[in-house]
Design an enzyme around this catalytic site. Structure first.
Site, PDB file in Angstrom:
ATOM      1  N   GLY D 136       0.787  -1.089  -0.043  1.00 13.11           N
ATOM      2  CA  GLY D 136       0.012   0.135   0.151  1.00 13.11           C
ATOM      3  C   GLY D 136       0.925   1.169   0.084  1.00 13.11           C
ATOM      4  N   CYS D 137       0.355   2.403  -0.275  1.00 12.21           N
ATOM      5  CA  CYS D 137       0.977   3.711  -0.313  1.00 12.21           C
ATOM      6  C   CYS D 137       1.635   4.098   1.143  1.00 12.21           C
ATOM      7  CB  CYS D 137       0.016   4.608  -0.909  1.00 12.21           C
ATOM      8  SG  CYS D 137      -1.712   4.886  -0.343  1.00 12.21           S
ATOM      9  N   TYR D 138       0.616   4.219   1.917  1.00  9.45           N
ATOM     10  CA  TYR D 138       1.030   4.507   3.435  1.00  9.45           C
ATOM     11  C   TYR D 138       2.221   3.843   3.814  1.00  9.45           C
ATOM     12  CZ  TYR D 138      -3.015   7.893   3.516  1.00  9.45           C
ATOM     13  OH  TYR D 138      -3.968   9.195   3.473  1.00  9.45           O
ATOM     14  N   ALA D 141       5.653   4.425   2.281  1.00  9.18           N
ATOM     15  CA  ALA D 141       6.195   5.654   2.724  1.00  9.18           C
ATOM     16  C   ALA D 141       6.793   5.587   4.168  1.00  9.18           C
ATOM     17  CB  ALA D 141       5.463   6.862   2.668  1.00  9.18           C
TER      18      ALA D 141
END
Lengths: 335, 335, 335, 335
Positions: D136-138, D141
């Site tokens: 996932g994106c979160y 990061a």
């Protein structure tokens, strides 16, 4: 001036502004109402003259940090009340001031007289106050979000305040990082570990605070997302309760703490900045994450209203005995 | 409801909204003031009942285009005044309505009775009016920008109106092109040649109009940039004059035309949308390009205030005889 | 430097920048690729030295207007090709230059040698050119939108160009009106009647142009919406045709005019700026409004790519004989 | 498709998309390159047919969560490699999947075979992998921001991840809260305590995580601001060191941890989202606040590139043995 232009009780007599001297208010602020818009900016000397000759009873100061402490002593001799929007009189301890602001305070003995103007925490000292230090924008949002929890003994240890502000927080100074080109499609943190608002949050709540401000590509608004650890007693209290029951109890705690407050809006869903745009309201919600044993408290304000000018007028109303919400009834400009 | 929440003379008795039936106003509009926020949305039947039983003297309608013409006949029997924000009663000629809106009007005989509510052009018919058609947002901005030129005989032929609006103009309907993902970093024209507001502009001014609306990545605001050809008499008048003298004369023309108008703000520099954000003002400037023999007239409004709800309240004030700016004194939320 | 960092054929040898002297490229442009990012900015003297000593064959200049004309004569002695992104060599007539730029040109005899770098209009002169004047951003978008109509005799008289740009068009200079605080939620016109790009549009197309630029709250992108009057012959041609047939014929005209152009994207719906974000494409559509007898031609570009650096690289590719789209194949970053 | 359109090694054979069946890619994605733009969307049956008949060796899946687990078993029989951008195969433990996603996994035995595609943590398993679950994106990061600290034993206890995303993270689904009207001038938290990405962060790092996502009014970009407590050993290590020395040591730790990583950009100043716009880079910085004894680690990505499609292509490159950065060399589109 925007807030005062709709104020039924205050009359704006004169406006100061060195760099804009001679310009009319409406040349700088095209949205100004007719009456205030027609005033011309005076320099400091001219302004002091008007205050003296017309016995102006109350003065708002919105100078760069460090400058109001040079003007206030003289100003207190010719006016009854000063509402200072700078940081100069927010901190009681001169050593603490020097640590965070990097220079010695020039009139430390006034620090004790100044009243910190956060009415929701303590409005008793504001009535008749001669010098009011209006809180910073981030401290207003985060203090009001966390105060019921901390002041009721629900938490222990340091707090984490992760907050974000629209661009008007940086004011009109010409800096590369304030250009639209630098701001749009950019979300970034700044002033890690060292932002001066940290000490206000810590003083307001009596805790250590890790405070990280961020810049958001919008004009107005601050949201503070605050993380707090539960005290032993709250762990015990919550142990047999469901997630929903805990959140319900917390909402009751906040409702009781902020009962009758005209500007505090509580909700069970996370607040956003859009709903308070242009208003003096602070929108607050709180939850407890049972799984990770962490409180999350959120507070949203318009950084230029409840976070600055609006709160200044709220303090001024209390100082002179007007209705606390006089001139501040505007609801958020939404959507 | 935002505008009315600050209105000293009107009291909001009931609020209708089929899809939101049962919800409180503040659930949909988190910025609402306490009083209005506590009202629950009624469906049409319930609403009509309240209007009848409480003899509500004035009703604001903000229905999708085409729906108010079905409700108005019945509503006129139970209330004294209707302020309709839809397009249904803006056009006098049923054939013209059908051409632009694509369906036959269901109560054409009411078209003649309806008053087009642009007070700056003609407020005389508004006093006591039973049915007011509040103008569209684009026609308000562009008509007010061009009216002094056209009505004073300075122009000839068709006009070009190149206008741009913030996203709130599209309302809350769920469309792919209204998503933030589709709107941000995007500037685009839409509805070329066919936008329904074209006919309003044409009717208001008695000219043919080429009208191109654009979508701007901002929430609120409309700017209309209008191009007009000089008439023979103005060519003659301007022939020996300097650019500055011509612009000075035009400013005088506009000042005279809009003398004492409470919401018209004239300036010698091009207006922007930010200065009218949240206010009912229209900011206007005009110039004549001697080199290309072209007038450029600009008008900026808040599309949801002077372009919709604010203008509706302005009309309502005139209808019932309140001060025209009652509830509408808010200055722009700037910056 | 962003465009060149993905270029397979050019190697960046040195980078100049007086105010940033000594800084590494990546300190100013955090997105830079490793190779270019490690270069340090040189001052002009150092840069000229490198160009001479390393026999650098091609130099891109991106200086403030007025400065490249002072540097170019000397630079032409030590390098083979100059791609100048400033306005200094875009105008052939020194008197015209002086009228629009307000000062006398310092090396007028080079004006004739310079090639105006809009390959889609005439790429024949670019091969081997020693001095290329890369067009302005607004002239690129508007000229390419209108050229097929005008060059094919479809129009007569002056044109109206109503265009809007994202904030990066104003560059990095520190001005109050470029602050995010001034730009967001603001749409406004500027430089009415006097913008210097007007003359480029007029020279490119041989018509008089009324040009009004606007500032949009977005980072990148220009859309030009252009209004043109039909010539007598096109009125006759269109007289018996339907709206759709006319638009179909116009699309054919454009397809034929821009046949095989690598960067021109034609569409039957109005283009927006988002689809060309970061790319060198220009997106164009055209329609004719039969009702008002007006052509509307639209062109969208990324103002920093096809409107500046990308077009500069396109020209450089043609000058030295690389593939025209070398380093320019990036599609728009969408959404 | 944007990323693949610049990929020198992969060829796009077919594109599926039920709701867009029959449309050309360029009708939905106006920025598409010519080759991919001409492909027409197929439905699932047609797509499976093409994969089988043309022996397509690799398939990217970007389906709503819950749908790829229904397709993957059948797909694995007709293709060699699947790169799945959904959450379906990111979690190894079916019970954990059920807890966070609210339904039973339909093919739990494939969970063990799937490789979690975060190459910077472990690229060894990707070579030849048959089924890759792109993170996932979160989690991308935040995991990359914190991994060096946690995996080197510098921290203890739970972590706080306060992150914010641009609007494209919500995709193209039509929801009131995704309208531009709802998003602009709004900064708000959502999914407190319950966001499904929490479990990915926790699994990646072996810690409990308090994760609060926020929505920022921008199109692209995620910044994760992460707070971590120091372990006893790091408290001892830092006790005699200055703030600057500690930060210097942390930067060395990160440089060593991410040595030779093609997409990790370390800096000593807090990263922002603008510098990675459109690129596959992750920009990371770290500091330790000695005063409050807290680590702050920050990671910025383009949520649609390194946070989704770019990382998928990076994984695909590793799976089939292409250069890891093939097709991913684009630098950030900045400013």
């Amino acid at each position: 001036m925007r807030v005062l232009s709709g104020h039924p009780d205050f009359e704006v007599v004169a406006v100061g502004g060195r760099s804009a001297k001679g310009m009319k208010v409406r040349d700088l602020y095209p949205a100004s109402s007719s009456a205030i818009g027609e005033l011309a900016f005076l320099d400091t000397v001219e302004l002091m003259e008007v205050i003296k000759s017309e016995s102006v009873p109350l003065v708002f100061l919105a100078l760069p940090h460090g400058e109001s402490q040079r003007l206030v002593p003289e100003l207190l001799e010719i006016t009854s009340h000063i509402i200072d929007l700078a940081a100069d009189f927010r901190i009681k301890d001169p050593a603490q001031y020097e640590y965070w602001y990097g220079h010695r305070h020039s009139c430390p003995k006034l620090l004790d007289q100044a009243v910190y103007g956060l009415p929701e925490l303590d409005r008793s000292l504001l009535k008749g106050a001669r010098l009011v230090a209006v809180p910073g924008c981030y401290p207003t949002a985060s203090t009001l979000a966390m105060a019921p929890l901390i002041k009721s003994g629900y938490t222990k240890g340091k707090v984490v305040v992760d907050a974000a502000s629209g661009v008007s927080g940086a004011g009109r100074s010409l800096r590369l990082e304030s250009l639209a080109m630098s701001v749009m499609e950019e979300y970034r943190a700044y002033s890690l570990r060292t932002h001066r608002h940290t000490v206000e949050i810590e003083n307001n709540l009596g805790v250590k605070a890790v405070f990280t401000p961020h810049l958001v590509p919008m004009k107005r608004g601050i949201l503070a997302t605050c993380y707090l650890e539960p005290s032993g007693s709250s762990l015990k209290e919550f142990s047999g309760m469901s997630q929903d029951d805990i959140d319900g109890r917390l909402l009751e705690l906040y409702e009781s703490f902020y009962d009758l407050e005209p500007f505090v809006k509580l909700s069970s869903t996370p607040p956003g900045t859009a709903s308070v745009y242009g208003s003096n309201n602070v929108s607050i919600s709180v939850t407890y994450d049972k799984r990770t044993e962490t409180f999350i408290a959120l507070g949203a304000i318009d950084n230029l209203t409840k976070g600055a000018a609006g709160q200044g007028v709220q303090c001024a109303n209390l100082v002179v005995g007007f209705a606390e919400d006089s001139g501040l009834t505007q609801v958020g400009v939404w959507p």
